[in-house]
Design an enzyme around this catalytic site. Structure first.
Site, PDB file in Angstrom:
ATOM      1  N   GLY A 210     -32.327 -21.560  11.026  1.00 26.40           N
ATOM      2  CA  GLY A 210     -32.088 -22.015  12.384  1.00 26.40           C
ATOM      3  C   GLY A 210     -32.872 -23.241  12.813  1.00 26.40           C
ATOM      4  O   GLY A 210     -32.910 -23.563  14.001  1.00 26.40           O
ATOM      5  N   THR A 211     -33.489 -23.954  11.875  1.00 21.03           N
ATOM      6  CA  THR A 211     -34.298 -25.116  12.262  1.00 21.03           C
ATOM      7  C   THR A 211     -33.456 -26.214  12.909  1.00 21.03           C
ATOM      8  O   THR A 211     -33.865 -26.815  13.904  1.00 21.03           O
ATOM      9  CB  THR A 211     -35.046 -25.705  11.057  1.00 21.03           C
ATOM     10  OG1 THR A 211     -34.123 -25.907   9.977  1.00 21.03           O
ATOM     11  CG2 THR A 211     -36.154 -24.781  10.598  1.00 21.03           C
TER      12      THR A 211
END
Length: 266
Positions: A210-211
């Site tokens: 999810g960066t």
């Protein structure tokens, strides 16, 4: 207006494991201090080990979600993440134009970390010709920038060439994220007549699920709070860097970043 009442919107897919997509965006909006809203485009069945399946929502319900938000609580900034097919892209484009969207951040999600294709091949042209020109900021990583430009990117100079090419497609700013390259983490922001390099030490953590979603939604939140683009990117970079640094093990695969790391530090 109290900053916790400043509305931000994410238009993206749902991640059932909570680390990316709509869930990561809403956590980021809350952590930075804005009021998060959502328009869901697709439902994914995924966890820390990968994406299992994707089911797109109908264009009709996507349109109704957008209308419901803009007709009542108009967002100060909007982020677009996973939009998997041409029909969905064009519905979003038409709806956002009709509502006069402002401060649009586009994260051109194409492939998950586990290698699952999240953008259909035939939808790439619609993304390039119709969605990118609406964006204030577009935030591709190196593989996404290569896919959009058909250029090979392996250093800062080629990032700049690719950024300029994307800029000519219509957005105001292009942030190419260099995390896939060797060495320090270097991102490049380009705009007409200027550029800025953001360099930071690479943090070796396996939990990076999810960066990309988190960085783009952080930029969105800071734009909603009134920061200029270069400052919004700087503050978003600091946020994602610390969220990665304080990431934690959960699940059997690549865990999420820690969106609320500040709470733990307190």
């Amino acid at each position: 207006m109290n900053k916790y009442r400043i509305p931000t919107l994410t238009i993206a897919g749902s991640d059932s494991s909570g680390g990316a997509g709509i869930q990561a965006d809403l956590k980021t909006f809350a952590a930075i201090g804005t009021y998060g809203m959502s328009v869901i485009t697709s439902i994914t069945a995924q966890n820390t080990m990968g994406v299992i399946d994707v089911e797109d929502l109908s264009c009709e319900i996507i349109k109704k979600q957008i209308d419901a938000v803009f007709n009542d609580i108009r967002p100060k900034a909007t982020k677009i993440g996973m939009v998997s097919n041409t029909k969905i892209i064009m519905e979003i484009v038409h709806s956002l134009k009709r509502h006069g969207v402002e401060n649009l951040v586009l994260d051109p999600v194409m492939i998950s970390k586990s290698g699952y294709s999240l953008l259909k091949i035939e939808a790439k042209e619609a993304l390039i010709s119709s969605l990118i020109p609406l964006a204030k900021v577009i935030t591709p990583n190196v593989p996404e920038a290569e896919e959009i430009t058909s250029l090979k990117i392996d250093n800062l100079d080629s990032m700049r060439v690719a950024g300029d090419k994307i800029l000519r497609m219509g957005p105001e700013y292009v942030l190419i994220k260099g995390g896939h390259l060797e060495g320090d983490a270097v991102d490049l922001l380009v705009w007409k007549g200027g550029s800025k390099i953001y360099k930071s030490e690479r943090i070796c953590r396996k939990n990076t699920h999810g960066t990309g979603c988190t960085l783009s939604s952080a930029i969105t939140a800071y734009l909603a709070l009134g920061y200029e683009v270069d400052e919004a990117v700087l503050k978003a970079k600091k946020y994602i860097t610390e969220a990665i640094e304080y990431s934690f093990d959960i699940g059997k695969g690549i865990g999420p970043v820690h969106h609320f790391y500040n709470w733990d530090k307190e």
